[in-house]
Design an enzyme around this catalytic site. Sequence first.
Site, PDB file in Angstrom:
ATOM      1  N   ASP A  21      -4.711   0.485  65.540  1.00 14.99           N
ATOM      2  CA  ASP A  21      -3.711  -0.107  64.647  1.00 14.99           C
ATOM      3  C   ASP A  21      -2.582  -0.776  65.436  1.00 14.99           C
ATOM      4  OD1 ASP A  21      -2.623  -0.770  62.224  1.00 14.99           O
ATOM      5  OD2 ASP A  21      -1.776   1.207  61.815  1.00 14.99           O
ATOM      6  N   ASN A  69      -9.055  -3.122  53.784  1.00 15.06           N
ATOM      7  CA  ASN A  69      -8.696  -4.354  54.519  1.00 15.06           C
ATOM      8  C   ASN A  69      -9.240  -5.622  53.834  1.00 15.06           C
ATOM      9  OD1 ASN A  69      -8.902  -2.770  57.798  1.00 15.06           O
ATOM     10  ND2 ASN A  69      -7.102  -3.168  56.550  1.00 15.06           N
TER      11      ASN A  69
END
Length: 251
Positions: A21, A69
Amino acid sequence: MSNLNHIALNNLPNHIAIIMDGNGRWAKKKGFLRAFGHENGTKSVRTTVEACAKLGVKNLTLYAFSTENWNRPKLEVETLMKLLVSSLRNELPTLQKNNIRLNSIGNLSLLPSSIQKELEDVISKTKNNTHMTLTLALSYGSREELLNVVKKISDKVKNNIISTDAIDESIINQHLYTHDLPDVDLLIRTSGEHRISNFLLWQIAYAEFYFTEVLWPDFTEENLYEAIISYQKRERRFGKTSEQIDTKSTK
Ligand code: IPE
Ligand code: IPE
Ligand code: MG
């Protein structure tokens, strides 16, 4: 001196999973578009894969794209997909050189067909590699995975293939995308976020968590070693007392 010297090679996590991330924030901090962060994130993927293989970690699972996502702006999703195809193509020699088997988990049918083809190709070309299994979580969501397990097992019960009484943890394991992988030992998340974001909820039941502020494109071999060293300093009790672990007795 490298942290490598402080790693006990006889106590490596058998399965490391990483929530990669911070690509977007990395790029933004430098005044670039988020896509630039994703591009640079692929370098950290290569470094991490090679470092794990060099150490002798048997299983590495990388969270590359979540079911959630898909809700990102269309352009960003397209960029990520393009990067994925080119990385798969470019990384094949590295996988072969290091004797790494590629595996994938997630709802792959949602991926563009070019990626599905590229994935199948690399998976089949590396299927006999034995040094390490690299699993890419793509279009992966743990709740969706568990939902599918429930559906598949319900069907088997309905068709008298198994009885309700026979459903146990191993039956659930067999129906997960990760059926051929061991439980996660060490879960790493970069970028300072302290959450799981729908990743391997069942498989991390007894994982050790390691959070670092480092943004994914800045993640280095040394950062990986730090995570492993932290893991090795912990006592994994699995519900037992410290004394039981010390003496290896079952009292
Ligand atoms: C991780 O970086 C990559 C993916 C989720 C695909 P992000 O894109 O989430 O970066 P941040 O969290 O916005 O910085
Ligand atoms: C998790 O990161 C998914 C991947 C790393 C692929 P996100 O950046 O999407 O997670 P949230 O939305 O911040 O929880
Ligand atoms: Mg993020």
